[in-house]
Design a protein around this motif. Structure first.
Motif, PDB file in Angstrom:
ATOM      1  N   VAL A  66       0.728  -1.151   0.103  1.00 14.79           N
ATOM      2  CA  VAL A  66      -0.060  -0.300   0.450  1.00 14.79           C
ATOM      3  C   VAL A  66       0.816   1.176  -0.448  1.00 14.79           C
ATOM      4  CG1 VAL A  66      -1.781   1.192   1.165  1.00 14.79           C
ATOM      5  CG2 VAL A  66      -1.781  -1.273   0.886  1.00 14.79           C
ATOM      6  N   VAL A  67       0.800   1.821  -1.394  1.00 13.88           N
ATOM      7  CA  VAL A  67       1.339   3.357  -1.092  1.00 13.88           C
ATOM      8  C   VAL A  67       0.673   4.184  -0.861  1.00 13.88           C
ATOM      9  CG1 VAL A  67       2.866   4.892  -2.697  1.00 13.88           C
ATOM     10  CG2 VAL A  67       3.134   2.366  -2.979  1.00 13.88           C
ATOM     11  N   PRO A  68       1.142   5.803  -0.177  1.00 11.09           N
ATOM     12  CA  PRO A  68      -0.414   6.652   0.254  1.00 11.09           C
ATOM     13  C   PRO A  68       0.122   7.735  -1.357  1.00 11.09           C
ATOM     14  CG  PRO A  68       2.188   7.016   1.869  1.00 11.09           C
ATOM     15  CD  PRO A  68       2.119   5.317   0.687  1.00 11.09           C
ATOM     16  N   LYS A  69      -1.095   8.033  -1.688  1.00 10.24           N
ATOM     17  CA  LYS A  69      -0.607   9.143  -3.234  1.00 10.24           C
ATOM     18  C   LYS A  69      -1.375  10.245  -2.480  1.00 10.24           C
ATOM     19  CE  LYS A  69      -4.457   8.979  -6.942  1.00 10.24           C
ATOM     20  NZ  LYS A  69      -5.715   8.336  -7.291  1.00 10.24           N
ATOM     21  N   SER A  70      -2.327  10.952  -1.223  1.00 14.40           N
ATOM     22  CA  SER A  70      -1.494  11.889  -0.818  1.00 14.40           C
ATOM     23  C   SER A  70      -2.388  11.706   0.151  1.00 14.40           C
ATOM     24  CB  SER A  70      -4.202  12.227  -0.720  1.00 14.40           C
ATOM     25  OG  SER A  70      -4.597  11.488  -0.784  1.00 14.40           O
ATOM     26  N   ARG A  71      -2.443  13.152   1.814  1.00 12.38           N
ATOM     27  CA  ARG A  71      -2.680  12.782   2.901  1.00 12.38           C
ATOM     28  C   ARG A  71      -2.835  11.019   3.448  1.00 12.38           C
ATOM     29  NH1 ARG A  71      -4.464  16.780   7.987  1.00 12.38           N
ATOM     30  NH2 ARG A  71      -2.820  15.400   9.622  1.00 12.38           N
ATOM     31  N   LEU A  72      -4.821  11.107   2.755  1.00  6.08           N
ATOM     32  CA  LEU A  72      -5.964   9.967   3.114  1.00  6.08           C
ATOM     33  C   LEU A  72      -5.436   8.994   2.102  1.00  6.08           C
ATOM     34  CD1 LEU A  72      -7.952  12.700   4.972  1.00  6.08           C
ATOM     35  CD2 LEU A  72      -6.394  11.330   6.284  1.00  6.08           C
ATOM     36  N   GLY A  73      -5.275   9.189   0.583  1.00  7.78           N
ATOM     37  CA  GLY A  73      -5.468   8.447  -0.400  1.00  7.78           C
ATOM     38  C   GLY A  73      -4.628   7.336  -0.621  1.00  7.78           C
ATOM     39  N   PRO A 401       3.770   0.981   6.852  1.00 11.35           N
ATOM     40  CA  PRO A 401       5.293   1.312   6.346  1.00 11.35           C
ATOM     41  C   PRO A 401       5.880   1.610   5.223  1.00 11.35           C
ATOM     42  CG  PRO A 401       3.342  -0.713   6.626  1.00 11.35           C
ATOM     43  CD  PRO A 401       2.676   0.275   5.931  1.00 11.35           C
ATOM     44  N   TRP A 402       5.337   1.603   4.177  1.00 10.71           N
ATOM     45  CA  TRP A 402       5.989   2.629   2.849  1.00 10.71           C
ATOM     46  C   TRP A 402       6.303   3.628   3.528  1.00 10.71           C
ATOM     47  CZ3 TRP A 402       5.818   6.631   0.383  1.00 10.71           C
ATOM     48  CH2 TRP A 402       6.020   6.855  -0.791  1.00 10.71           C
ATOM     49  N   TRP A 426      11.518  -4.593  13.478  1.00  7.83           N
ATOM     50  CA  TRP A 426      11.091  -4.192  12.153  1.00  7.83           C
ATOM     51  C   TRP A 426      11.250  -5.454  11.651  1.00  7.83           C
ATOM     52  CZ3 TRP A 426      11.614   0.000   8.620  1.00  7.83           C
ATOM     53  CH2 TRP A 426      11.204   1.433   9.178  1.00  7.83           C
ATOM     54  N   LEU A 427      12.929  -5.884  12.166  1.00  6.54           N
ATOM     55  CA  LEU A 427      13.223  -7.585  10.952  1.00  6.54           C
ATOM     56  C   LEU A 427      12.899  -8.619  11.989  1.00  6.54           C
ATOM     57  CD1 LEU A 427      15.306  -8.909   8.330  1.00  6.54           C
ATOM     58  CD2 LEU A 427      17.050  -9.076  10.186  1.00  6.54           C
ATOM     59  N   ASN A 428      12.782  -8.704  13.414  1.00  8.08           N
ATOM     60  CA  ASN A 428      11.715  -9.353  13.262  1.00  8.08           C
ATOM     61  C   ASN A 428      10.456  -9.631  13.864  1.00  8.08           C
ATOM     62  OD1 ASN A 428      12.584 -11.423  15.878  1.00  8.08           O
ATOM     63  ND2 ASN A 428      11.520 -10.445  17.414  1.00  8.08           N
ATOM     64  N   GLU A 429       9.940  -8.950  13.593  1.00  5.24           N
ATOM     65  CA  GLU A 429       8.698  -8.500  13.487  1.00  5.24           C
ATOM     66  C   GLU A 429       7.842  -8.282  12.403  1.00  5.24           C
ATOM     67  OE1 GLU A 429       7.746  -5.585  17.121  1.00  5.24           O
ATOM     68  OE2 GLU A 429       8.916  -7.349  18.747  1.00  5.24           O
ATOM     69  N   ASP A 432       6.060  -6.352   6.078  1.00  2.03           N
ATOM     70  CA  ASP A 432       5.536  -5.788   5.024  1.00  2.03           C
ATOM     71  C   ASP A 432       7.117  -5.620   4.147  1.00  2.03           C
ATOM     72  OD1 ASP A 432       5.042  -2.761   3.539  1.00  2.03           O
ATOM     73  OD2 ASP A 432       6.912  -2.527   4.020  1.00  2.03           O
ATOM     74  N   ILE A 433       7.422  -5.516   3.019  1.00  2.00           N
ATOM     75  CA  ILE A 433       9.011  -5.230   2.014  1.00  2.00           C
ATOM     76  C   ILE A 433       9.701  -4.420   2.211  1.00  2.00           C
ATOM     77  CG2 ILE A 433       7.088  -5.149   0.352  1.00  2.00           C
ATOM     78  CD1 ILE A 433       9.466  -6.987  -0.633  1.00  2.00           C
ATOM     79  N   HIS A 434       9.148  -3.699   2.383  1.00  2.92           N
ATOM     80  CA  HIS A 434       9.742  -2.587   2.101  1.00  2.92           C
ATOM     81  C   HIS A 434      10.551  -2.291   3.616  1.00  2.92           C
ATOM     82  CE1 HIS A 434       7.336  -0.661  -0.653  1.00  2.92           C
ATOM     83  NE2 HIS A 434       6.555  -1.320  -0.023  1.00  2.92           N
ATOM     84  N   GLN A 435       9.966  -2.530   4.338  1.00  2.00           N
ATOM     85  CA  GLN A 435      10.610  -2.518   6.605  1.00  2.00           C
ATOM     86  C   GLN A 435      11.505  -4.197   6.183  1.00  2.00           C
ATOM     87  OE1 GLN A 435       7.684  -2.173   9.580  1.00  2.00           O
ATOM     88  NE2 GLN A 435       7.089  -0.443   9.340  1.00  2.00           N
ATOM     89  N   ILE A 436      10.905  -5.159   5.737  1.00  2.00           N
ATOM     90  CA  ILE A 436      12.008  -5.733   5.867  1.00  2.00           C
ATOM     91  C   ILE A 436      13.414  -5.864   4.426  1.00  2.00           C
ATOM     92  CG2 ILE A 436      12.365  -8.531   5.038  1.00  2.00           C
ATOM     93  CD1 ILE A 436      10.953  -7.729   8.255  1.00  2.00           C
ATOM     94  N   SER A 437      13.516  -5.256   3.836  1.00  2.00           N
ATOM     95  CA  SER A 437      14.487  -4.756   3.012  1.00  2.00           C
ATOM     96  C   SER A 437      15.328  -3.930   3.832  1.00  2.00           C
ATOM     97  CB  SER A 437      13.448  -4.072   1.461  1.00  2.00           C
ATOM     98  OG  SER A 437      12.823  -4.880   1.480  1.00  2.00           O
TER      99      SER A 437
END
Length: 524
Positions: A66-73, A401-402, A426-429, A432-437
């Motif tokens: 999920v990537v933010p498009k705007s503040r709420l979208g 998380p992005w 992050w690595l332990n819990e 999300d692919i961005h945080q894990i990377s």
């Protein structure tokens, strides 16, 4: 057997996708350069299979993000496993020539022109923007519109039918149908995979019915001009004719299972619409340069020299205004301000941007780069930033998380205890692919003992091929046992490309992308 699919072209398409991709791979997908240099060795038989039709040998893997498009979208998107990504690109490349054979000249971006090679989007953008090059006193009227949730709204059955109609039942057409249907069957995703050159090439052809409607009116003089960049459409003509066209346009769009975006549609003088377009196109805030006379004296000799002096007063004023209500400004404007501040290394507003960052998840990538450059040579700012990052990540503001991963990328491969603890968590819990990377790459360099221990505790329960790839390369970077790395990367056949790449380079550690971690890239 390659089934007529071109691995080198597919690698080139996938490499192009990296620029601006929502998922930033720590090692910049080193497999792609390897494929491009030896396409004949590409393991097609390990990736696709021919039975009743051509399909991937294993189910394509799409990691939801999920990537933010705007503040709420937000935008729902996916990260494809590399085998699927390559198969999709190769399949679309095979049919692209026929798909774009009759694409109008006034359609720009993600297309072929007069041959078999994709055009460069930079050149396409310049030609596209020339449409708006009209005098301010011009009385030309224009209609501006686009499609709501365009990629997600495309009917994959209709898209597959178009591919078959145009290209025939080729290997590429069959593979496209298979991959699109698998993606469309996800419970939370639909249509075409987003942020994909291959999807964009298909989407351009999907718009044919709308292009034909515009072309017919251009030929009859009902419209005087047109330009399209994917689903952003601008047409010019008589105001009344434009009004009639838009009503008819909405009906045609609905026939295609799409919906015109009424909130972003506009009918008015082109000179007024032009200002908004130019603002969207703004990459940096113009900074005036003044000529100043510098007088120097050496003994009895007096010299006068003119020098350029950059005037940052206007930039400071714009930054101050942006910090007052940043969430009300378009993301393009905010990114232009942040990019200009970085260009001129003007970081006086650092604490102000920290204060408002939690309200700007949709520009976290641009803000992360601003923070990175600000703390790069300032230990005090680094400590302050790491403290802020810890507070932000523990708050509800970090729900996406992005965004938190983009902010974490600002901290380079230098040790800060609070940051290391957060990366361990992050690595332990995290799932999300961005945080894990970020966590896997940073810890493999800064705290390899912790990285190896945590990854070893997770790999037996990890079934996602994209995560297995990240863990394997991180373990390799942390100098773990090669046998373990080999078993992990070969556990899922969908990681066959990475496995063959590592075999080919004798398991040497891939270089970290400089934009991902400048400290690590310099040390390698």
């Amino acid at each position: 057997m390659s089934f007529g699919l071109d691995a080198k072209k597919a690698a080139e398409i996938c490499t192009t996708e990296m620029f601006g991709d929502w998922y930033r791979d720590p090692w910049a997908w080193p497999e792609l350069n390897w494929i491009a240099s030896r396409p004949g060795d590409f393991p097609w038989n390990e990736i696709v299979i021919k039975d009743n039709s051509l399909r991937t040998r294993r189910e394509p893997w799409f990691e939801p993000i999920v990537v933010p498009k705007s503040r709420l979208g937000v935008r729902p998107a996916v990260v494809m496993s590399l085998d699927c990504k390559m198969a999709y690109a190769a399949a679309v490349n095979q049919v692209a020539g026929k798909m774009h054979a009759n694409l109008p000249d006034w359609v720009h971006g993600w297309r072929l022109r007069g041959g078999s090679d994709l055009v460069k989007n930079g050149e396409e953008w310049s030609n596209y923007m020339s449409f708006f090059d009209v005098p301010d006193e011009s009385e030309i009227f224009a209609l501006q519109t686009d499609i709501t949730s365009f990629f997600a709204s495309i009917d994959v059955g209709r898209m597959s039918g178009i591919v078959y109609d145009v290209a025939g039942k080729t290997a590429g057409a069959q593979l496209i149908e298979h991959i699109l249907l698998e993606h469309d069957q996800m419970s939370s995703r639909s249509g075409l995979p987003q942020r994909s050159w291959a999807s964009a090439i298909l989407a351009n052809r999907y718009m044919t019915a709308l292009d034909d409607s515009i072309s017919k009116r251009l030929n009859r003089g009902a419209l005087t001009g047109a330009v399209r960049w994917m689903d952003d459409i601008y047409v010019t003509g008589d105001e009344a004719q434009l009004y009639r066209f838009f009503l008819e346009f909405q009906g045609r769009v609905r026939e295609m299972g799409l919906e015109a975006n009424a909130s972003k549609s506009n009918l008015g003088p082109l000179k007024d619409i032009k200002r908004d377009v130019l603002l969207e196109d703004l990459k940096e805030v113009p900074v005036p340069v003044k000529r100043r006379l510098v007088v120097s004296q050496f003994g009895s000799d007096v010299h006068a020299t003119e020098v350029d002096e950059i005037d940052l007063s206007e930039l400071r004023s714009i930054e101050s205004a942006a910090l007052t209500n940043p969430h009300l400004l378009p993301s393009t404007s905010l990114k232009a301000v942040l990019r200009t501040l970085r260009t001129h290394r003007h970081f006086d507003g650092f604490e102000g941007w920290l204060t408002v960052a939690n309200r700007l998840p949709h520009v976290a990538d641009a803000l992360g780069r601003y923070f990175r450059d600000a703390i790069k040579d300032d230990r005090d700012l680094l400590e302050k930033y790491c403290s802020w990052l810890g507070d932000f990540s523990a708050s509800p503001w970090s729900t996406i998380p992005w965004a938190s991963a983009q902010f974490a990328l600002a901290v380079p491969g230098v040790k800060n205890q609070d940051f290391l603890y957060m990366m361990q968590d992050w690595l332990n819990e995290s799932g999300d692919i961005h945080q894990i990377s970020v966590a896997a790459q940073r810890l493999s360099r800064l705290d390899p003992v912790a990285a190896k221990d945590i990854i070893r505790s997770r790999i037996d329960s990890e079934a996602r091929p994209a995560f297995q790839r990240i863990y394997a390369i991180a373990l390799l970077s942390a100098r773990d046992d090669r046998a373990l790395v080999t078993r992990l990367i070969k556990r899922d056949p969908r990681n066959v490309i990475t496995a063959q790449y590592l075999d080919a380079v004798k398991y040497s550690v891939p270089k970290v992308a400089e934009d991902y971690d400048w400290a690590s890239s310099k040390a390698q």
